[in-house]
Design a protein around this motif. Structure first.
Motif, PDB file in Angstrom:
ATOM      1  N   MET A 137     -23.863  45.152  23.039  1.00 33.97           N
ATOM      2  CA  MET A 137     -23.805  46.165  24.132  1.00 33.97           C
ATOM      3  C   MET A 137     -23.822  45.604  25.521  1.00 33.97           C
ATOM      4  SD  MET A 137     -26.504  49.311  24.637  1.00 33.97           S
ATOM      5  CE  MET A 137     -27.658  48.553  26.166  1.00 33.97           C
ATOM      6  N   GLY A 138     -24.404  44.144  25.621  1.00 32.93           N
ATOM      7  CA  GLY A 138     -24.343  43.635  26.884  1.00 32.93           C
ATOM      8  C   GLY A 138     -22.822  43.334  27.274  1.00 32.93           C
ATOM      9  N   GLY A 139     -22.088  43.028  26.453  1.00 29.95           N
ATOM     10  CA  GLY A 139     -20.582  42.843  26.362  1.00 29.95           C
ATOM     11  C   GLY A 139     -19.870  44.091  27.021  1.00 29.95           C
ATOM     12  N   THR A 140     -20.326  45.371  26.520  1.00 28.28           N
ATOM     13  CA  THR A 140     -19.669  46.613  26.973  1.00 28.28           C
ATOM     14  C   THR A 140     -20.119  46.890  28.473  1.00 28.28           C
ATOM     15  OG1 THR A 140     -19.688  47.718  24.700  1.00 28.28           O
ATOM     16  CG2 THR A 140     -19.951  49.137  26.891  1.00 28.28           C
ATOM     17  N   ILE A 141     -21.492  46.748  28.675  1.00 36.64           N
ATOM     18  CA  ILE A 141     -21.741  46.684  30.024  1.00 36.64           C
ATOM     19  C   ILE A 141     -21.158  45.696  31.016  1.00 36.64           C
ATOM     20  CG2 ILE A 141     -24.041  46.289  31.495  1.00 36.64           C
ATOM     21  CD1 ILE A 141     -25.810  47.163  29.096  1.00 36.64           C
ATOM     22  N   GLY A 142     -20.874  44.596  30.456  1.00 33.71           N
ATOM     23  CA  GLY A 142     -20.122  43.768  31.352  1.00 33.71           C
ATOM     24  C   GLY A 142     -18.836  44.078  31.715  1.00 33.71           C
ATOM     25  N   LEU A 143     -18.199  44.782  30.623  1.00 31.22           N
ATOM     26  CA  LEU A 143     -16.968  45.432  31.004  1.00 31.22           C
ATOM     27  C   LEU A 143     -17.069  46.510  31.918  1.00 31.22           C
ATOM     28  CD1 LEU A 143     -15.530  45.239  27.134  1.00 31.22           C
ATOM     29  CD2 LEU A 143     -14.476  43.839  29.127  1.00 31.22           C
ATOM     30  N   MET A 144     -17.926  47.206  31.849  1.00 32.56           N
ATOM     31  CA  MET A 144     -18.117  48.388  32.781  1.00 32.56           C
ATOM     32  C   MET A 144     -18.066  47.871  34.029  1.00 32.56           C
ATOM     33  SD  MET A 144     -20.779  50.762  30.812  1.00 32.56           S
ATOM     34  CE  MET A 144     -20.019  51.925  29.309  1.00 32.56           C
ATOM     35  N   ILE A 145     -18.837  46.645  34.360  1.00 28.17           N
ATOM     36  CA  ILE A 145     -18.979  46.334  35.730  1.00 28.17           C
ATOM     37  C   ILE A 145     -17.950  45.529  36.122  1.00 28.17           C
ATOM     38  CG2 ILE A 145     -20.399  44.343  36.888  1.00 28.17           C
ATOM     39  CD1 ILE A 145     -22.630  44.766  35.076  1.00 28.17           C
ATOM     40  N   ALA A 146     -17.137  44.906  35.277  1.00 33.72           N
ATOM     41  CA  ALA A 146     -15.804  44.258  35.749  1.00 33.72           C
ATOM     42  C   ALA A 146     -14.705  45.228  36.087  1.00 33.72           C
ATOM     43  CB  ALA A 146     -15.425  43.223  34.699  1.00 33.72           C
ATOM     44  N   ALA A 147     -14.779  46.474  35.365  1.00 33.95           N
ATOM     45  CA  ALA A 147     -13.909  47.416  35.665  1.00 33.95           C
ATOM     46  C   ALA A 147     -14.146  48.201  37.003  1.00 33.95           C
ATOM     47  CB  ALA A 147     -13.541  48.374  34.252  1.00 33.95           C
ATOM     48  N   ARG A 148     -15.406  48.702  37.008  1.00 33.72           N
ATOM     49  CA  ARG A 148     -16.027  49.521  38.002  1.00 33.72           C
ATOM     50  C   ARG A 148     -16.382  48.973  39.277  1.00 33.72           C
ATOM     51  NH1 ARG A 148     -19.106  53.174  33.269  1.00 33.72           N
ATOM     52  NH2 ARG A 148     -17.168  53.430  32.057  1.00 33.72           N
ATOM     53  N   HIS A 149     -16.701  47.914  39.093  1.00 32.79           N
ATOM     54  CA  HIS A 149     -17.025  46.866  40.295  1.00 32.79           C
ATOM     55  C   HIS A 149     -16.330  45.731  40.339  1.00 32.79           C
ATOM     56  CE1 HIS A 149     -20.471  50.033  41.257  1.00 32.79           C
ATOM     57  NE2 HIS A 149     -20.711  49.827  39.679  1.00 32.79           N
TER      58      HIS A 149
ATOM     59  N   ASP B  43     -14.906  54.656  25.108  1.00 35.26           N
ATOM     60  CA  ASP B  43     -13.742  54.188  24.857  1.00 35.26           C
ATOM     61  C   ASP B  43     -13.331  53.556  26.329  1.00 35.26           C
ATOM     62  OD1 ASP B  43     -11.146  53.235  24.304  1.00 35.26           O
ATOM     63  OD2 ASP B  43     -10.518  55.061  23.569  1.00 35.26           O
ATOM     64  N   LEU B  44     -13.138  52.129  26.405  1.00 36.78           N
ATOM     65  CA  LEU B  44     -13.011  51.508  27.698  1.00 36.78           C
ATOM     66  C   LEU B  44     -11.639  51.084  27.665  1.00 36.78           C
ATOM     67  CD1 LEU B  44     -16.182  49.600  28.319  1.00 36.78           C
ATOM     68  CD2 LEU B  44     -15.565  51.556  29.438  1.00 36.78           C
ATOM     69  N   ARG B  45     -10.786  51.348  26.679  1.00 35.78           N
ATOM     70  CA  ARG B  45      -9.380  50.742  26.798  1.00 35.78           C
ATOM     71  C   ARG B  45      -8.618  51.236  28.038  1.00 35.78           C
ATOM     72  NH1 ARG B  45      -7.834  52.527  20.896  1.00 35.78           N
ATOM     73  NH2 ARG B  45      -8.770  54.510  21.698  1.00 35.78           N
ATOM     74  N   GLY B  46      -8.494  52.365  28.661  1.00 35.73           N
ATOM     75  CA  GLY B  46      -7.842  52.695  29.712  1.00 35.73           C
ATOM     76  C   GLY B  46      -8.402  52.155  30.987  1.00 35.73           C
ATOM     77  N   GLU B  47      -9.764  51.463  30.907  1.00 35.58           N
ATOM     78  CA  GLU B  47     -10.250  50.909  32.279  1.00 35.58           C
ATOM     79  C   GLU B  47      -9.898  49.284  32.106  1.00 35.58           C
ATOM     80  OE1 GLU B  47     -14.145  51.921  33.496  1.00 35.58           O
ATOM     81  OE2 GLU B  47     -14.300  53.523  31.903  1.00 35.58           O
ATOM     82  N   LEU B  48      -9.372  48.915  31.064  1.00 41.19           N
ATOM     83  CA  LEU B  48      -9.094  47.464  31.046  1.00 41.19           C
ATOM     84  C   LEU B  48      -8.273  46.679  32.065  1.00 41.19           C
ATOM     85  CD1 LEU B  48      -9.250  46.748  27.339  1.00 41.19           C
ATOM     86  CD2 LEU B  48     -11.287  46.555  28.852  1.00 41.19           C
ATOM     87  N   PRO B  49      -7.056  47.490  32.549  1.00 37.84           N
ATOM     88  CA  PRO B  49      -6.199  46.938  33.382  1.00 37.84           C
ATOM     89  C   PRO B  49      -6.918  46.932  34.849  1.00 37.84           C
ATOM     90  CG  PRO B  49      -5.059  48.768  32.073  1.00 37.84           C
ATOM     91  CD  PRO B  49      -6.583  48.966  31.824  1.00 37.84           C
TER      92      PRO B  49
END
Length: 299
Positions: free
Chosen positions: A118-130, A223-229
């Motif tokens: 779950m910490g990895g999901t949180i990291g992806l959110m930070i990287a995509a959104r901030h 689903d964070l796939r759309g935010e990865l770019p």
């Protein structure tokens, strides 16, 4: 200007400057969703544990990889902490915002971030959104859309919601004995290193059950796939081959390549002979990967 006057003038000027800088460097960070402890000196690294886990998952790595200032996150409601502001609604998404706020308020200069599960999901959110908050990200054994693992090809957040509902209901069983049996069995499949299971079980049993079930539901339908770019920083993903029928190294490798393909700068590496808690199952290899990720070659 007399010597005394110069001293008064300098004290006034520098006192005002220090007062301006104090919130960035000395102010305590308060949050109802996370607490953060620091350990070590050097470049900043933020560590985010997974679902129902505590900072204990980083203990061996922090000792083995010195030379950094580690900011170790503890999510409210996990491993003995009261839920506080995590009592309702989503958990991962608002925690990601709080970690980003922590980075900003403590004036950390684009730290590295490492997140497990779950910490990895949180990291992806930070990287995509901030995107300016961090310099690089390491994700440990997590995919951008966990729900895809619970459904057929073409699964969406909406289509997998009934499955997420069922998982949440099962995890929220009120019987404490049944909960301990279920948690023990789950962790046995996630941790090959038998000696480390007791601590993980204690973290699980002292986590708020309803909160953990709600957070798991969120992970399945997120689903964070759309935010990865949007992610421009380098991303390293370490993963394992799960136990179970039909789980082959080749299939897992292909699945991770497809899942993370939208990220421009990504490094994928499978950790062999390990379950989900790779930091305990393969500590030397994991620590070597962290050194490489942080810019320090393995010893």
């Amino acid at each position: 200007m007399s010597t005394f006057s110069r001293r008064v003038f300098l004290a006034t000027v520098f006192g005002a400057a220090l007062a301006t800088l104090a919130p960035a460097f000395g102010a305590d960070f308060t949050s109802g969703r996370i607490s953060v402890t620091t350990e070590g000196q050097g470049s900043d690294v933020v560590l985010i544990p997974g679902l129902g886990s505590s900072p204990r998952v980083w203990r061996e790595m922090v000792r083995a990889v010195p030379g950094y200032r580690y900011h170790i996150v503890h999510v409210a409601g996990f491993a003995g902490r009261a839920p506080e502001q995590n009592t309702q609604g989503f958990v991962a998404a608002p925690v990601a915002e709080e970690v980003a706020r922590y980075i900003a308020e403590r004036a950390l200069v684009r730290p590295a971030v490492i997140g497990h599960s779950m910490g990895g999901t949180i990291g992806l959110m930070i990287a995509a959104r901030h995107p300016d908050a961090l310099s690089k990200l390491m994700v440990l054994d997590m995919v951008p859309f966990l729900g895809a693992l619970f459904g057929p090809p073409g699964t969406t957040a909406d289509s997998i919601r009934p499955v997420a509902d069922a998982i949440k209901a099962t995890m929220n069983t009120p019987d404490p004995v049944a909960r301990q049996v279920r948690s023990s069995a789950t962790l046995a499949g996630m941790i090959d290193n038998v000696a480390m299971r007791e601590g993980a079980l204690d973290d699980s049993m002292t986590s708020d059950q309803e909160l953990v079930a709600r957070a798991m539901h969120e992970l399945v339908v997120t689903d964070l796939r759309g935010e990865l770019p949007r992610i421009g920083v380098p991303v390293t993903v370490l993963y394992v081959t799960p136990k179970g029928p039909g789980m082959s190294d080749a299939a897992i490798d292909a699945g991770y390549r497809q899942a993370y393909a939208p990220i421009r700068n990504v490094t994928l590496k499978r950790i062999a002979a390990s379950a989900h808690f790779m930091m305990w199952d393969q500590p030397e290899q994991f620590q070597a990967e962290v050194r490489t990720f942080l810019g320090r070659p393995a010893r």
